[in-house]
Write an enzyme that holds these catalytic residues in place. Structure first.
Site, PDB file in Angstrom:
ATOM      1  N   LYS A   1       0.831  -1.198   0.000  1.00 42.88           N
ATOM      2  CA  LYS A   1       0.000   0.000   0.000  1.00 42.88           C
ATOM      3  C   LYS A   1       0.871   1.256   0.000  1.00 42.88           C
ATOM      4  O   LYS A   1       1.923   1.295   0.648  1.00 42.88           O
ATOM      5  CB  LYS A   1      -0.901  -0.046   1.241  1.00 42.88           C
TER       6      LYS A   1
ATOM      7  N   SER B   1      -9.997  -0.639   7.083  1.00 43.99           N
ATOM      8  CA  SER B   1      -9.376  -0.326   5.799  1.00 43.99           C
ATOM      9  C   SER B   1      -8.683  -1.498   5.116  1.00 43.99           C
ATOM     10  O   SER B   1      -8.276  -1.376   3.963  1.00 43.99           O
ATOM     11  CB  SER B   1      -8.372   0.824   5.965  1.00 43.99           C
TER      12      SER B   1
ATOM     13  N   SER C   1      -9.275   2.207   3.080  1.00 47.16           N
ATOM     14  CA  SER C   1      -8.391   2.940   2.186  1.00 47.16           C
ATOM     15  C   SER C   1      -7.395   2.031   1.463  1.00 47.16           C
ATOM     16  O   SER C   1      -6.632   2.470   0.621  1.00 47.16           O
ATOM     17  CB  SER C   1      -7.617   3.985   2.991  1.00 47.16           C
TER      18      SER C   1
END
Length: 432
Positions: A74, A174, A150
């Site tokens: 990420k 997330s 996210s």
């Protein structure tokens, strides 16, 4: 799709090469721009690392459990020589000069970090992944729908075959919500299990948190076994020599599990599609011979715990430079007592129950830009993920099927404190 563990085994035994796998993955990323999951790649570095991995196989050197496996992380983790933007134009030119600790450990296990996956701006939304630096990530199952946030780029990359393994972060679901919406596995480990150095806003100093009860980092994968591999190579103390010896799973057979089950709640009532998939799942668990235990843990009022989680999120952002909290000292102390009381109630529950199964979200992936979902408020997505986030227990989202429209459905498995492998093994046995 083939899993990271299977790829590593094929590389170790000479049935394929890391170079072949890495070239194939890079080609898929290049051809999959409509998903927009992987937003930066380092092609030459990845291919050189793959060649080194293949040379070590030929030399019969000691090989790690992820040897030669290409993966992404990420875009909130530092990777030396790559951008760390957090989806914020203010950090669009920031290039990290060292690896995050979790990246170091993955590479030590043999993984090759080929690129970065997209995030929502400053990781500030659990329902979508879009930012002004890289744009919007689309769901591989339906490009008009969200991937959650996210860690939406991470989940979408796995679902689209643009990575073999991923690492994300989970504050308000997330990891788990994107995993649910994209049909992959995502684990929020026991809080504090995986150290977070190198997971911080660019330009800020790393401060080890004495309050690790909310923000957590963990893996996303194509099956439960890959979650176990990734957790074992990244968990443990922050300072060397670190070590992580997981507690063994409570049972080796599905029929031996005692499974707590709650499939709906008025605060976030599930849609008919999600409800049908969850009911089918419970029928499968029951038919295996496992013991089903209906209802919430004794003393747990789920709506109150979800509300308490909201206060904890407020405190988290205040601690990390956000809006100052208006809570008084007495209220702060009460909030902390409530959090610890909630953890105690859940842990007492796990004395007699092995895992707890509930929805990850009340819905499947919804259209981009939605502010209300099937008549429910947008914020209701946080209800089902709130309980494990509040208490710090390990929780993973597992895919359990697809709707008639081809959209993934998911369930959440919550496990006992520091017994991550019990939840992972349950998910693995359930899939088998």
């Amino acid at each position: 799709m083939i899993t990271a563990g299977e790829i590593a085994e094929r590389i170790r035994t000479g049935r394929t090469t890391s170079r072949e796998v890495t070239e194939h993955l890079l080609a898929r990323i290049a051809d999959g721009t409509e998903v927009n999951a992987v937003v930066e790649v380092r092609r030459e570095h990845a291919l050189a690392a793959a060649d080194r991995a293949d040379a070590l196989v030929n030399e019969s050197c000691g090989l790690g459990p992820l040897h030669g496996v290409p993966m992404t992380v990420k875009d909130c983790f530092d990777v030396a020589g790559m951008h760390t933007t957090w989806g914020n134009p203010a950090f669009a030119e920031y290039i990290a000069d060292r690896d995050a600790l979790v990246v170091e450990r993955l590479q030590r296990a043999g993984a090759i970090v080929v690129g970065k996956s997209n995030v929502h701006t400053m990781l500030a939304d659990f329902g979508q992944t879009v930012n002004e630096v890289y744009g919007r990530t689309n769901n591989p199952a339906d490009l008009t729908r969200t991937v959650g946030g996210s860690s939406g780029g991470a989940a979408a990359a796995l679902a689209a075959g643009h990575t073999c393994l991923e690492y994300g972060s989970d504050l308000v679901g997330s990891i788990r919500l994107p995993a649910a919406y994209c049909g992959v596995y995502g684990l929020k480990p026991t809080n504090g299990l995986v150290p977070q150095r190198g997971f911080q806003v660019p330009g800020t100093s790393y401060l080890p948190s004495e309050l690790p009860n909310l923000s957590t980092i963990g893996p996303l994968a194509r099956n439960a076994a890959d979650l176990r591999i990734a957790l074992r190579v990244t968990g443990g103390t922050e300072t060397p020599p670190y070590s992580y010896t997981p507690s063994p799973p409570r049972h080796a057979r599905l029929q031996d599990y005692r499974v707590g089950v709650v499939l709906d709640h008025p605060a976030a009532p599930v849609t008919s599609e999600v409800g049908a998939a969850l009911s089918d799942l419970v029928d499968r668990i029951a038919s295996s011979g496992a013991k089903i235990v209906d209802n919430w843990p004794t003393g747990v009022e789920p709506a109150q715990q979800a509300e308490e989680f909201g206060r904890q999120v407020e405190l988290f952002f205040a601690l990390h430079g956000g809006e100052p909290t208006e809570l008084t000292v007495d209220q702060l102390l009460a909030t902390e007592r409530n959090r610890l009381a909630a953890r105690t109630k859940w842990q007492q529950y796990f004395d007699d129950v092995d895992v707890f199964v509930c929805p990850t979200s009340f819905t499947v992936a919804f259209p981009h830009g939605s502010t209300a979902i099937d008549g429910r408020p947008y914020e209701a997505q946080a209800f089902w993920i709130a309980h494990a986030a509040l208490t710090g227990h390990p929780a993973l989202s597992i895919p359990i099927g697809r709707t008639s429209r081809g959209l993934p459905t998911a369930a959440q498995v919550i496990g006992p404190w520091h017994e991550d492998d019990t939840a992972i093994s349950f998910a693995e046995l359930l899939a088998d």
